[in-house]
Design a protein around this motif. Structure first.
Motif, PDB file in Angstrom:
ATOM      1  N   CYS A 103      -6.085   0.145   5.379  1.00 44.67           N
ATOM      2  CA  CYS A 103      -6.513   1.552   5.390  1.00 44.67           C
ATOM      3  C   CYS A 103      -7.586   1.848   4.326  1.00 44.67           C
ATOM      4  O   CYS A 103      -8.059   2.965   4.225  1.00 44.67           O
ATOM      5  N   CYS A 123      -6.674  -1.697  -0.182  1.00 45.67           N
ATOM      6  CA  CYS A 123      -5.868  -2.095   0.978  1.00 45.67           C
ATOM      7  C   CYS A 123      -6.798  -2.526   2.113  1.00 45.67           C
ATOM      8  O   CYS A 123      -7.743  -1.815   2.442  1.00 45.67           O
ATOM      9  N   CYS A 157       0.835  -1.208   0.000  1.00 45.48           N
ATOM     10  CA  CYS A 157       0.000   0.000   0.000  1.00 45.48           C
ATOM     11  C   CYS A 157       0.867   1.256   0.000  1.00 45.48           C
ATOM     12  O   CYS A 157       1.793   1.379   0.793  1.00 45.48           O
ATOM     13  N   CYS A 168      -0.041   2.953   3.749  1.00 40.21           N
ATOM     14  CA  CYS A 168       0.324   2.358   5.038  1.00 40.21           C
ATOM     15  C   CYS A 168       1.335   1.224   4.927  1.00 40.21           C
ATOM     16  O   CYS A 168       1.804   0.707   5.933  1.00 40.21           O
TER      17      CYS A 168
HETATM   18 ZN   LIG Z   1      -3.086   0.804   3.283  1.00 45.80          ZN
END
Ligand SMILES: [Zn+2]
Length: 233
Positions: free
Chosen positions: A70, A67, A24, A27
């Motif tokens: 997040c 993701c 990601c 994150c």
């Molecule tokens: Zn993420």
């Protein structure tokens, strides 16, 4: 003789998902879930000339992940931003309805935040100066930051000072050290195109005065789904 054991894809996952090493861009989590697979596509906003028509053209997966940590929906990065944005075919000023929209925005910002000749407005990914020109018209100092040399040149030509660089912590730190911090930073449809989100947003914070304001225009995911705006992907 030894038999090599291959790991089968887990049930419900496609081959691409099973072998994905994508992480990601916000994150850092491993990306496992497909949002939509739009097949293979050449780079957007990179048009071929007549003499390139018989040459090979690279295609990249338009394979969109979501993701699970997040919920950011994103493409994997296959091509460097330098490759995409150094010479860019999209000039924001071509769309007159878009110009009307940003002109209204600049007047709203001037009224609401009482911007004047000692204020400082920055736009990140300022393209050809389509937006900042309306602050210039009102005598408000501006700086555009735009990595694409060809569109930045068009901005300079209409009187919008433009720094030809990729924006991030490094660029913002340099500007802040020169005493250039902004009362207003505008970013229109740029966050979705930034590979290093945290570096970009970190830069915004450094570039902004303590009482400054940031406005961001971005695609809303729910609207993209409801109205099937696959073209924005
Ligand atoms: Zn993420």
């Amino acid at each position: 003789m030894e038999l090599l054991e291959t790991k089968p894809a887990e049930a419900g996952t496609t081959e691409l998902e099973a072998f994905s090493k994508a992480t990601c861009r916000f994150c850092g989590s491993n990306l496992k879930h497909t949002f939509v697979d739009l097949g293979m596509s050449p780079l957007c906003e990179s048009y071929l000339s007549m003499d390139q028509l018989n040459q090979m053209e690279p295609f990249y997966p338009l394979y969109v992940y979501v993701c699970d940590t997040c919920y950011l929906v994103q493409l994997e990065e296959y091509v460097t931003p330098e490759h995409i944005f150094t010479e860019y075919a999209y000039f924001s000023s071509y769309a007159t309805s878009w110009l009307e929209h940003v002109k209204k925005y600049t007047h709203q910002m001037i009224d609401r935040f009482k911007l004047h000749k000692n204020s400082f407005v920055v736009e990140v990914a300022s393209n050809d100066g389509y937006l900042l020109q309306y602050f210039v018209e009102k005598g408000i100092p501006v700086l555009g930051i735009e990595p694409a040399l060809n569109v930045a040149k068009a901005a300079e030509a209409i009187g919008v000072p433009t720094l030809t660089e990729f924006f991030g912590v490094e660029c913002a730190t340099k500007l802040a050290a020169e005493g250039k911090q902004a009362d207003l930073i505008a970013g229109n449809n740029v966050l979705a195109q930034v590979p290093d989100l945290n570096d970009f947003v970190g830069g915004l914070k450094i570039l902004l005065k303590s009482q400054g304001v940031i406005t961001n225009e971005l695609t809303q995911l729910m609207r993209l789904i409801e109205q099937i705006h696959v073209d924005t992907i």
